[in-house]
Design a protein around this motif. Structure first.
Motif, PDB file in Angstrom:
ATOM      1  N   GLY A 372       0.814  -1.198   0.000  1.00  0.00           N
ATOM      2  CA  GLY A 372       0.000   0.000   0.000  1.00  0.00           C
ATOM      3  C   GLY A 372       0.853   1.256   0.000  1.00  0.00           C
ATOM      4  N   GLY A 373       2.096   1.114   0.463  1.00  0.00           N
ATOM      5  CA  GLY A 373       3.025   2.236   0.453  1.00  0.00           C
ATOM      6  C   GLY A 373       3.323   2.756  -0.943  1.00  0.00           C
ATOM      7  N   PHE A 374       3.265   1.879  -1.957  1.00  0.00           N
ATOM      8  CA  PHE A 374       3.452   2.354  -3.339  1.00  0.00           C
ATOM      9  C   PHE A 374       2.409   3.416  -3.678  1.00  0.00           C
ATOM     10  CE2 PHE A 374       5.563  -1.853  -4.292  1.00  0.00           C
ATOM     11  CZ  PHE A 374       6.782  -1.320  -4.681  1.00  0.00           C
ATOM     12  N   ALA A 375       1.144   3.119  -3.367  1.00  0.00           N
ATOM     13  CA  ALA A 375       0.071   4.057  -3.692  1.00  0.00           C
ATOM     14  C   ALA A 375       0.195   5.334  -2.880  1.00  0.00           C
ATOM     15  CB  ALA A 375      -1.282   3.399  -3.445  1.00  0.00           C
ATOM     16  N   VAL A 376       0.441   5.192  -1.572  1.00  0.00           N
ATOM     17  CA  VAL A 376       0.592   6.375  -0.718  1.00  0.00           C
ATOM     18  C   VAL A 376       1.767   7.226  -1.196  1.00  0.00           C
ATOM     19  CG1 VAL A 376       1.046   7.186   1.619  1.00  0.00           C
ATOM     20  CG2 VAL A 376      -0.429   5.198   1.260  1.00  0.00           C
ATOM     21  N   GLY A 377       2.889   6.568  -1.510  1.00  0.00           N
ATOM     22  CA  GLY A 377       4.059   7.302  -1.961  1.00  0.00           C
ATOM     23  C   GLY A 377       3.838   8.004  -3.282  1.00  0.00           C
ATOM     24  N   ALA A 378       3.184   7.321  -4.219  1.00  0.00           N
ATOM     25  CA  ALA A 378       2.935   7.925  -5.526  1.00  0.00           C
ATOM     26  C   ALA A 378       2.038   9.155  -5.402  1.00  0.00           C
ATOM     27  CB  ALA A 378       2.299   6.898  -6.464  1.00  0.00           C
ATOM     28  N   LEU A 379       0.956   9.043  -4.613  1.00  0.00           N
ATOM     29  CA  LEU A 379       0.036  10.164  -4.466  1.00  0.00           C
ATOM     30  C   LEU A 379       0.668  11.310  -3.689  1.00  0.00           C
ATOM     31  CD1 LEU A 379      -3.258   8.168  -3.738  1.00  0.00           C
ATOM     32  CD2 LEU A 379      -2.602   9.300  -5.873  1.00  0.00           C
ATOM     33  N   LEU A 380       1.338  10.982  -2.576  1.00  0.00           N
ATOM     34  CA  LEU A 380       1.971  12.019  -1.766  1.00  0.00           C
ATOM     35  C   LEU A 380       3.070  12.739  -2.545  1.00  0.00           C
ATOM     36  CD1 LEU A 380       2.400  13.415   0.995  1.00  0.00           C
ATOM     37  CD2 LEU A 380       3.988  11.553   1.570  1.00  0.00           C
ATOM     38  N   ALA A 381       3.945  11.946  -3.197  1.00  0.00           N
ATOM     39  CA  ALA A 381       5.043  12.551  -3.947  1.00  0.00           C
ATOM     40  C   ALA A 381       4.524  13.378  -5.117  1.00  0.00           C
ATOM     41  CB  ALA A 381       5.985  11.452  -4.451  1.00  0.00           C
ATOM     42  N   GLY A 382       3.492  12.869  -5.807  1.00  0.00           N
ATOM     43  CA  GLY A 382       2.946  13.604  -6.941  1.00  0.00           C
ATOM     44  C   GLY A 382       2.333  14.929  -6.524  1.00  0.00           C
ATOM     45  N   VAL A 383       1.554  14.921  -5.452  1.00  0.00           N
ATOM     46  CA  VAL A 383       0.911  16.151  -4.989  1.00  0.00           C
ATOM     47  C   VAL A 383       1.956  17.163  -4.530  1.00  0.00           C
ATOM     48  CG1 VAL A 383      -0.558  17.116  -3.175  1.00  0.00           C
ATOM     49  CG2 VAL A 383      -1.277  15.045  -4.391  1.00  0.00           C
ATOM     50  N   ALA A 385       5.123  17.328  -5.370  1.00  0.00           N
ATOM     51  CA  ALA A 385       5.914  17.796  -6.501  1.00  0.00           C
ATOM     52  C   ALA A 385       5.143  18.824  -7.325  1.00  0.00           C
ATOM     53  CB  ALA A 385       6.327  16.614  -7.379  1.00  0.00           C
ATOM     54  N   ASP A 386       3.833  18.625  -7.490  1.00  0.00           N
ATOM     55  CA  ASP A 386       3.015  19.593  -8.227  1.00  0.00           C
ATOM     56  C   ASP A 386       2.858  20.904  -7.455  1.00  0.00           C
ATOM     57  OD1 ASP A 386       2.497  18.192 -10.594  1.00  0.00           O
ATOM     58  OD2 ASP A 386       0.825  17.096  -9.699  1.00  0.00           O
ATOM     59  N   LEU A 387       2.685  20.811  -6.126  1.00  0.00           N
ATOM     60  CA  LEU A 387       2.477  22.009  -5.325  1.00  0.00           C
ATOM     61  C   LEU A 387       3.764  22.777  -5.066  1.00  0.00           C
ATOM     62  CD1 LEU A 387      -0.068  20.716  -2.646  1.00  0.00           C
ATOM     63  CD2 LEU A 387      -0.542  22.168  -4.623  1.00  0.00           C
ATOM     64  N   ALA A 388       4.877  22.069  -4.923  1.00  0.00           N
ATOM     65  CA  ALA A 388       6.148  22.716  -4.580  1.00  0.00           C
ATOM     66  C   ALA A 388       7.221  22.350  -5.601  1.00  0.00           C
ATOM     67  CB  ALA A 388       6.564  22.329  -3.160  1.00  0.00           C
ATOM     68  N   SER A 389       7.863  21.199  -5.400  1.00  0.00           N
ATOM     69  CA  SER A 389       8.922  20.757  -6.305  1.00  0.00           C
ATOM     70  C   SER A 389       9.225  19.297  -6.016  1.00  0.00           C
ATOM     71  CB  SER A 389      10.203  21.582  -6.112  1.00  0.00           C
ATOM     72  OG  SER A 389      10.742  21.350  -4.813  1.00  0.00           O
ATOM     73  N   ILE A 390       9.948  18.655  -6.933  1.00  0.00           N
ATOM     74  CA  ILE A 390      10.359  17.278  -6.690  1.00  0.00           C
ATOM     75  C   ILE A 390      11.261  17.208  -5.468  1.00  0.00           C
ATOM     76  CG2 ILE A 390      11.685  15.325  -7.605  1.00  0.00           C
ATOM     77  CD1 ILE A 390      10.685  15.968 -10.359  1.00  0.00           C
ATOM     78  N   GLU A 391      12.161  18.191  -5.316  1.00  0.00           N
ATOM     79  CA  GLU A 391      13.055  18.189  -4.147  1.00  0.00           C
ATOM     80  C   GLU A 391      12.261  18.233  -2.842  1.00  0.00           C
ATOM     81  OE1 GLU A 391      15.448  20.156  -7.467  1.00  0.00           O
ATOM     82  OE2 GLU A 391      13.358  20.124  -6.779  1.00  0.00           O
ATOM     83  N   ALA A 392      11.202  19.042  -2.796  1.00  0.00           N
ATOM     84  CA  ALA A 392      10.377  19.114  -1.585  1.00  0.00           C
ATOM     85  C   ALA A 392       9.716  17.770  -1.295  1.00  0.00           C
ATOM     86  CB  ALA A 392       9.317  20.208  -1.744  1.00  0.00           C
ATOM     87  N   ALA A 393       9.256  17.083  -2.342  1.00  0.00           N
ATOM     88  CA  ALA A 393       8.649  15.767  -2.162  1.00  0.00           C
ATOM     89  C   ALA A 393       9.661  14.776  -1.592  1.00  0.00           C
ATOM     90  CB  ALA A 393       8.096  15.264  -3.490  1.00  0.00           C
ATOM     91  N   ILE A 394      10.890  14.821  -2.084  1.00  0.00           N
ATOM     92  CA  ILE A 394      11.922  13.897  -1.610  1.00  0.00           C
ATOM     93  C   ILE A 394      12.254  14.167  -0.145  1.00  0.00           C
ATOM     94  CG2 ILE A 394      14.295  13.099  -1.930  1.00  0.00           C
ATOM     95  CD1 ILE A 394      13.996  13.829  -4.906  1.00  0.00           C
ATOM     96  N   TYR A 395      12.397  15.453   0.224  1.00  0.00           N
ATOM     97  CA  TYR A 395      12.684  15.784   1.623  1.00  0.00           C
ATOM     98  C   TYR A 395      11.554  15.319   2.544  1.00  0.00           C
ATOM     99  CZ  TYR A 395      16.775  18.772   0.653  1.00  0.00           C
ATOM    100  OH  TYR A 395      18.010  19.253   0.297  1.00  0.00           O
ATOM    101  N   ALA A 396      10.310  15.477   2.121  1.00  0.00           N
ATOM    102  CA  ALA A 396       9.176  15.069   2.953  1.00  0.00           C
ATOM    103  C   ALA A 396       9.180  13.565   3.182  1.00  0.00           C
ATOM    104  CB  ALA A 396       7.864  15.507   2.300  1.00  0.00           C
ATOM    105  N   VAL A 397       9.446  12.804   2.130  1.00  0.00           N
ATOM    106  CA  VAL A 397       9.489  11.344   2.272  1.00  0.00           C
ATOM    107  C   VAL A 397      10.677  10.925   3.131  1.00  0.00           C
ATOM    108  CG1 VAL A 397       9.786   9.190   0.988  1.00  0.00           C
ATOM    109  CG2 VAL A 397       8.206  10.931   0.151  1.00  0.00           C
ATOM    110  N   ALA A 398      11.799  11.631   3.033  1.00  0.00           N
ATOM    111  CA  ALA A 398      12.950  11.338   3.898  1.00  0.00           C
ATOM    112  C   ALA A 398      12.576  11.516   5.367  1.00  0.00           C
ATOM    113  CB  ALA A 398      14.122  12.250   3.529  1.00  0.00           C
ATOM    114  N   ALA A 399      11.830  12.577   5.682  1.00  0.00           N
ATOM    115  CA  ALA A 399      11.415  12.810   7.066  1.00  0.00           C
ATOM    116  C   ALA A 399      10.486  11.705   7.564  1.00  0.00           C
ATOM    117  CB  ALA A 399      10.733  14.178   7.179  1.00  0.00           C
TER     118      ALA A 399
END
Length: 426
Positions: A372-383, A385-399
């Protein structure tokens, strides 16, 4: 002539005792991994280059569809394999996987690609879950971590090799259809071996259950599927710690799968170099498990799970902070090492705690949360990245990954304490 009937062959647990069948299942799982590997480099680039998707959330719908379906299928794979046997579930998974590469080769719209990933999720949920359960059946408790390391190394080693190969093929012959010829070969070979050569292992689980000594009052026989779900998801501290760590682990893998190729392409890397980076992460992940699975048998499960989650968090933050092929290659390797510490160890920990009579269902529940983490990660990272940037998505997932490691440190009990040889007093 002696007409006395021969006694049935005694069931024996252990890697050496079941080596031929175990290694056949390792090979089958490599083919399972190759079915994912055919997508790792090519599909995110197809989304932008051929289908013109300009929103990250839309691009990652194929991973979300894959994750949701695979997660649900994992749950039912454990229940079905307990009810009907492991082999029928494995064969069914390969039959469902046959159309996947054909759909990816000729899909006229992105919706067809998403549908192909619905089928791929069913294929992976049935086949990968069942090969895991069958290996746990065969080896018994003593070398469970090592066995899971071999299993996951084969699967993710094949992901890496196929990602590298498809990147090279795409650079030479285009994004479609040539890279997906490998998927046709994997599906045909996997179905043939599973049908003709793989043997049923459910009797091994029954044998272990008959001789099983529970480690605590919670680990008894006769649980319903609902009780197994609640125990694995919430009530048992070790099982539920593994479930949340698995979910977060695949959350960051969903990000790496869907956004990293686009991230690297935006920086000007060629398709060939993107293929190398897409392969380095699962290569380190796959090869590392040859060592980390057995290491967890010697050191215990908890140190590798917690340490692996924190290592992944540091690697993800590094990937967002640096630029350039060499720096990203180093980060991809460290990310793979962190994942290698976690992946087989989580499965081994589930096998440690769950009673053999409901272990397949517990593995299915764990894999429900994990994938289920694939779906959560895809949706969270996509949103993000669209709202801020890919770098912001990566930092959020790292946290989030670092927080998951802290949860393991605080909540999980050690599930496997190695046997220490008794010493004789002088």
């Amino acid at each position: 002539m002696n007409n006395t009937p021969q006694a049935p062959t005694a069931i024996r647990l252990g890697l050496r005792e079941n080596l031929a069948q175990f290694m056949l299942l390792v090979g089958v799982n490599a083919l399972v991994g190759g079915m994912i590997g055919q997508e790792r480099t090519v599909l995110p680039l197809l989304a932008t280059d051929e289908f013109g998707l300009d929103k990250y959330t839309a691009t990652l719908t194929f991973i979300a569809a894959f994750g949701i379906v695979k997660a649900g299928t994992n749950f039912f794979a454990g229940t079905l394999s307990d009810r009907y046997g492991r082999k029928p579930v494995l064969v069914a998974g390969w039959i469902i996987g046959i159309p996947v590469p054909l759909l990816l080769m000729w899909a006229p719209t992105w919706g067809w690609v998403v549908f192909a990933n619905v089928l791929l999720g069913m294929n992976q949920g049935l086949t990968w879950s069942t090969t895991v359960i069958m290996k746990i059946d065969l080896v018994g408790p003593a070398r469970r971590g090592f066995a899971m390391g071999l299993n996951e190394a084969a699967g993710y080693g094949a992901v890496a090799i196929t990602a590298l190969a498809t990147g090279w093929i795409a650079a030479e012959h285009g994004l479609r259809p040539a890279p997906f010829y490998l998927g046709i070969a994997y599906a045909a070979l996997g179905l043939g071996l599973s049908t003709l050569a793989v043997k049923e292992t459910r009797a091994h689980a029954h044998h272990e259950a008959a001789n099983h000594t529970a480690k605590s009052s919670a680990h008894h026989d006769g649980l319903t599927t609902g009780e197994v779900f609640r125990l694995t998801s919430f009530h048992d501290k070790s099982l539920s710690s593994c479930s949340q760590a698995g979910l977060v682990n695949n959350l960051n893998d969903g990000l790496a799968w869907g956004l990293f190729p686009i991230f690297f392409a935006a920086a000007g890397l060629s398709v060939g170099r993107i293929g190398i980076l897409a392969a380095l992460y699962p290569a380190a992940w796959g090869l590392g498990q040859l060592y980390t699975g057995g290491l967890s048998d010697r050191l215990g499960r908890k140190p590798l799970i917690a340490g692996g989650m924190l290592t992944q968090a540091a690697a993800l933050a590094w990937m967002a902070a640096v630029t350039g092929f060499s720096a990203w290659a180093a980060g991809a390797v460290v990310l793979g090492i962190g994942t290698a510490m976690v992946y087989p160890t989580l499965l081994a920990a589930i096998g440690d705690v769950a009673h053999p009579s409901w272990r397949a269902r517990s593995v299915g529940v764990y894999r429900l949360w994990r994938d289920g983490g694939f779906a959560v990660g895809a949706l969270l990272a996509g949103v993000l990245a669209d709202l801020a940037s890919i770098e912001a998505a990566i930092y959020a997932v790292a946290a989030l990954t670092a927080l998951s490691g802290v949860v393991v440190i605080v909540r999980m009990h050690e599930t496997h304490r190695p046997q220490v040889p008794e010493t004789v007093a002088a």
